[in-house]
Write a protein that holds these residues in place. Structure first.
Motif, PDB file in Angstrom:
ATOM      1  N   ASN A   8       0.818  -1.214   0.000  1.00  0.00           N
ATOM      2  CA  ASN A   8       0.000   0.000   0.000  1.00  0.00           C
ATOM      3  C   ASN A   8       0.848   1.259   0.000  1.00  0.00           C
ATOM      4  O   ASN A   8       0.426   2.288  -0.535  1.00  0.00           O
ATOM      5  N   ALA A   9       2.025   1.201   0.591  1.00  0.00           N
ATOM      6  CA  ALA A   9       2.884   2.385   0.630  1.00  0.00           C
ATOM      7  C   ALA A   9       3.623   2.618  -0.685  1.00  0.00           C
ATOM      8  O   ALA A   9       3.892   3.758  -1.055  1.00  0.00           O
ATOM      9  N   VAL A  10       3.935   1.549  -1.404  1.00  0.00           N
ATOM     10  CA  VAL A  10       4.751   1.676  -2.613  1.00  0.00           C
ATOM     11  C   VAL A  10       3.906   1.647  -3.888  1.00  0.00           C
ATOM     12  O   VAL A  10       4.020   2.526  -4.738  1.00  0.00           O
ATOM     13  N   PHE A  61      -1.856   7.685  -8.932  1.00  0.00           N
ATOM     14  CA  PHE A  61      -1.363   8.750  -9.799  1.00  0.00           C
ATOM     15  C   PHE A  61      -1.753   8.492 -11.253  1.00  0.00           C
ATOM     16  O   PHE A  61      -2.292   9.371 -11.926  1.00  0.00           O
ATOM     17  N   PHE A  62      -1.479   7.272 -11.727  1.00  0.00           N
ATOM     18  CA  PHE A  62      -1.759   6.980 -13.126  1.00  0.00           C
ATOM     19  C   PHE A  62      -3.244   6.728 -13.389  1.00  0.00           C
ATOM     20  O   PHE A  62      -3.693   6.831 -14.523  1.00  0.00           O
ATOM     21  N   GLY A  63      -3.988   6.414 -12.362  1.00  0.00           N
ATOM     22  CA  GLY A  63      -5.415   6.146 -12.535  1.00  0.00           C
ATOM     23  C   GLY A  63      -6.317   7.225 -11.989  1.00  0.00           C
ATOM     24  O   GLY A  63      -7.499   6.981 -11.756  1.00  0.00           O
ATOM     25  N   CYS A  64      -5.757   8.439 -11.796  1.00  0.00           N
ATOM     26  CA  CYS A  64      -6.550   9.503 -11.166  1.00  0.00           C
ATOM     27  C   CYS A  64      -7.812   9.833 -11.953  1.00  0.00           C
ATOM     28  O   CYS A  64      -8.837  10.179 -11.355  1.00  0.00           O
ATOM     29  N   MET A 103      -4.716  -4.726  -4.566  1.00  0.00           N
ATOM     30  CA  MET A 103      -3.556  -4.648  -3.662  1.00  0.00           C
ATOM     31  C   MET A 103      -3.531  -5.832  -2.691  1.00  0.00           C
ATOM     32  O   MET A 103      -2.477  -6.386  -2.390  1.00  0.00           O
ATOM     33  N   PHE A 104      -4.706  -6.234  -2.217  1.00  0.00           N
ATOM     34  CA  PHE A 104      -4.805  -7.385  -1.317  1.00  0.00           C
ATOM     35  C   PHE A 104      -4.447  -8.670  -2.057  1.00  0.00           C
ATOM     36  O   PHE A 104      -3.754  -9.541  -1.527  1.00  0.00           O
ATOM     37  N   TRP A 105      -4.907  -8.781  -3.301  1.00  0.00           N
ATOM     38  CA  TRP A 105      -4.589  -9.941  -4.132  1.00  0.00           C
ATOM     39  C   TRP A 105      -3.086  -9.992  -4.400  1.00  0.00           C
ATOM     40  O   TRP A 105      -2.458 -11.047  -4.323  1.00  0.00           O
ATOM     41  N   LEU A 106      -2.489  -8.844  -4.698  1.00  0.00           N
ATOM     42  CA  LEU A 106      -1.039  -8.769  -4.899  1.00  0.00           C
ATOM     43  C   LEU A 106      -0.296  -9.170  -3.627  1.00  0.00           C
ATOM     44  O   LEU A 106       0.721  -9.864  -3.687  1.00  0.00           O
ATOM     45  N   THR A 107      -0.802  -8.766  -2.487  1.00  0.00           N
ATOM     46  CA  THR A 107      -0.192  -9.156  -1.215  1.00  0.00           C
ATOM     47  C   THR A 107      -0.213 -10.668  -1.050  1.00  0.00           C
ATOM     48  O   THR A 107       0.785 -11.270  -0.625  1.00  0.00           O
ATOM     49  N   GLY A 108      -1.330 -11.297  -1.388  1.00  0.00           N
ATOM     50  CA  GLY A 108      -1.411 -12.756  -1.323  1.00  0.00           C
ATOM     51  C   GLY A 108      -0.416 -13.423  -2.259  1.00  0.00           C
ATOM     52  O   GLY A 108       0.239 -14.408  -1.899  1.00  0.00           O
ATOM     53  N   TYR A 109      -0.276 -12.877  -3.459  1.00  0.00           N
ATOM     54  CA  TYR A 109       0.682 -13.415  -4.433  1.00  0.00           C
ATOM     55  C   TYR A 109       2.115 -13.282  -3.918  1.00  0.00           C
ATOM     56  O   TYR A 109       2.897 -14.236  -3.966  1.00  0.00           O
ATOM     57  N   LEU A 110       2.459 -12.099  -3.424  1.00  0.00           N
ATOM     58  CA  LEU A 110       3.812 -11.874  -2.920  1.00  0.00           C
ATOM     59  C   LEU A 110       4.090 -12.710  -1.674  1.00  0.00           C
ATOM     60  O   LEU A 110       5.210 -13.209  -1.494  1.00  0.00           O
TER      61      LEU A 110
END
Length: 126
Positions: free
Chosen positions: A48-50, A57-60, A78-85
């Motif tokens: 969430n921080a990075v 920014f790109f999806g404003c 972001m939650f799905w990405l967290t699970g993947y990572l």
């Protein structure tokens, strides 16, 4: 609020999100699950921080057009990405798809918000 307290509150919120089918901590001892939750909470905070500010920014334009509702989708991703990572880092935390991630992110946000309010009242003495 201190970073350590925020990580603990997020870990509790992630634990609550495991009620959603498709979000799982695996079959480990309670101590191992606590370690996994703390690791996932740290990872979720880093994602969430990075990543999230870049996406915002790109999806404003999408945030403006949808009156911010795209934020729910972004939080789910972001939650799905967290699970993947977490899986790539060897943490036994699994998010099986977008919809579990979507609902899990909503639960994490709501529970984290409630816990932050409670923690602020407890530690500020109000």
């Amino acid at each position: 609020m201190g970073i350590l307290l925020q990580v603990l509150l997020t870990a509790v919120a992630v634990w609550v999100s495991t009620v959603v089918p498709g979000i799982d901590l695996g079959d480990a001892s309670p101590v191992a699950k606590i370690g996994t939750l703390l690791g996932v909470a740290l990872l979720f905070g880093l994602v969430n921080a990075v990543v999230k500010p870049v996406v915002k920014f790109f999806g404003c334009v999408f945030y403006i057009v949808t009156l911010g509702l795209i934020g729910l989708v972004v939080n789910g991703l972001m939650f799905w990405l967290t699970g993947y990572l977490a899986d790539k880092l060897g943490l036994p935390f699994v998010v099986t798809g977008f919809w579990p991630a979507f609902w899990g992110a909503i639960i994490v946000a709501f529970v984290g918000w409630v816990l932050s309010i409670v923690a602020d009242r407890v530690f500020d003495g109000d």
